[in-house]
Motif scaffolding. Structure first.
Motif, PDB file in Angstrom:
ATOM      1  N   THR A  41       0.833  -1.201   0.000  1.00 55.51           N
ATOM      2  CA  THR A  41       0.000   0.000   0.000  1.00 55.51           C
ATOM      3  C   THR A  41       0.865   1.248   0.000  1.00 55.51           C
ATOM      4  O   THR A  41       0.590   2.210  -0.730  1.00 55.51           O
ATOM      5  CB  THR A  41      -0.924   0.011   1.233  1.00 55.51           C
ATOM      6  N   LYS A  42       1.909   1.231   0.797  1.00 56.34           N
ATOM      7  CA  LYS A  42       2.828   2.374   0.866  1.00 56.34           C
ATOM      8  C   LYS A  42       3.439   2.654  -0.508  1.00 56.34           C
ATOM      9  O   LYS A  42       3.466   3.796  -0.968  1.00 56.34           O
ATOM     10  CB  LYS A  42       3.925   2.071   1.889  1.00 56.34           C
ATOM     11  N   VAL A  43       3.896   1.610  -1.178  1.00 56.10           N
ATOM     12  CA  VAL A  43       4.519   1.767  -2.494  1.00 56.10           C
ATOM     13  C   VAL A  43       3.507   2.273  -3.514  1.00 56.10           C
ATOM     14  O   VAL A  43       3.779   3.191  -4.290  1.00 56.10           O
ATOM     15  CB  VAL A  43       5.148   0.430  -2.961  1.00 56.10           C
ATOM     16  N   VAL A  44       2.303   1.698  -3.499  1.00 61.92           N
ATOM     17  CA  VAL A  44       1.271   2.089  -4.463  1.00 61.92           C
ATOM     18  C   VAL A  44       0.857   3.541  -4.256  1.00 61.92           C
ATOM     19  O   VAL A  44       0.694   4.299  -5.225  1.00 61.92           O
ATOM     20  CB  VAL A  44       0.047   1.151  -4.374  1.00 61.92           C
ATOM     21  N   LEU A  45       0.694   3.947  -3.013  1.00 60.71           N
ATOM     22  CA  LEU A  45       0.301   5.332  -2.752  1.00 60.71           C
ATOM     23  C   LEU A  45       1.380   6.315  -3.203  1.00 60.71           C
ATOM     24  O   LEU A  45       1.069   7.383  -3.726  1.00 60.71           O
ATOM     25  CB  LEU A  45      -0.031   5.530  -1.269  1.00 60.71           C
ATOM     26  N   GLU A  46       2.622   5.935  -3.031  1.00 62.92           N
ATOM     27  CA  GLU A  46       3.704   6.779  -3.544  1.00 62.92           C
ATOM     28  C   GLU A  46       3.683   6.814  -5.068  1.00 62.92           C
ATOM     29  O   GLU A  46       3.923   7.856  -5.670  1.00 62.92           O
ATOM     30  CB  GLU A  46       5.067   6.283  -3.058  1.00 62.92           C
ATOM     31  N   ALA A  47       3.384   5.687  -5.688  1.00 63.76           N
ATOM     32  CA  ALA A  47       3.321   5.640  -7.150  1.00 63.76           C
ATOM     33  C   ALA A  47       2.165   6.503  -7.652  1.00 63.76           C
ATOM     34  O   ALA A  47       2.286   7.187  -8.674  1.00 63.76           O
ATOM     35  CB  ALA A  47       3.168   4.209  -7.636  1.00 63.76           C
ATOM     36  N   LEU A  48       1.050   6.486  -6.943  1.00 64.39           N
ATOM     37  CA  LEU A  48      -0.102   7.287  -7.352  1.00 64.39           C
ATOM     38  C   LEU A  48       0.137   8.781  -7.152  1.00 64.39           C
ATOM     39  O   LEU A  48      -0.418   9.598  -7.881  1.00 64.39           O
ATOM     40  CB  LEU A  48      -1.345   6.858  -6.566  1.00 64.39           C
TER      41      LEU A  48
END
Length: 95
Positions: A14-21
Motif C-alpha cells: 500500500t505504501k509503495v502504491v500510494l507513492e506511485a499514485l
C-alpha cells in the motif's frame, strides 16, 4: 544456491502504491528506492485501482455471514429457552 522469494506484506504494498499514485517520483526511481522491479509496482498499482471500489461497499459474503450469524443466534436462544422450560418442568415433577 537458490535465493528465496521475497514476500511483501499488505502495508508495504500500500505504501509503495500510494507513492506511485502521488507521482512525485518516477516508477524507475521508486523501483530503485524499494528494490523492486517497475513492473511489480505497476501490477500492484493496477490491482489497487481495480479493487478500490470494494473498500466502500460491503461484500455479499460479509452481508451473508452477518445474516447467518443472526439466524444462528436466534436459533440458539430458542433452544436455550426450550431447555430452560424443560428443566423447570422436571424440577417441579421431582418435588
Amino acid at each position: 544456491m537458490k535465493q528465496k522469494r521475497r514476500k511483501f506484506n499488505p502495508e508495504f504494498k500500500t505504501k509503495v502504491v500510494l507513492e506511485a499514485l502521488s507521482e512525485r517520483l518516477t516508477l524507475t526511481e521508486l523501483a530503485q528506492k524499494y528494490e523492486l522491479h517497475p513492473n511489480q509496482i505497476t501490477l500492484w498499482k493496477r490491482e489497487f485501482l481495480d479493487r478500490a471500489s470494494e473498500v466502500f461497499s460491503k461484500s455479499d459474503k460479509t452481508q451473508k455471514a452477518e445474516q447467518d450469524s443472526k439466524q444462528e443466534t436466534e436459533e440458539l436462544y430458542k433452544t436455550i429457552g426450550q431447555l430452560k422450560v424443560e428443566v423447570d418442568w422436571l424440577k417441579k415433577k421431582l418435588q
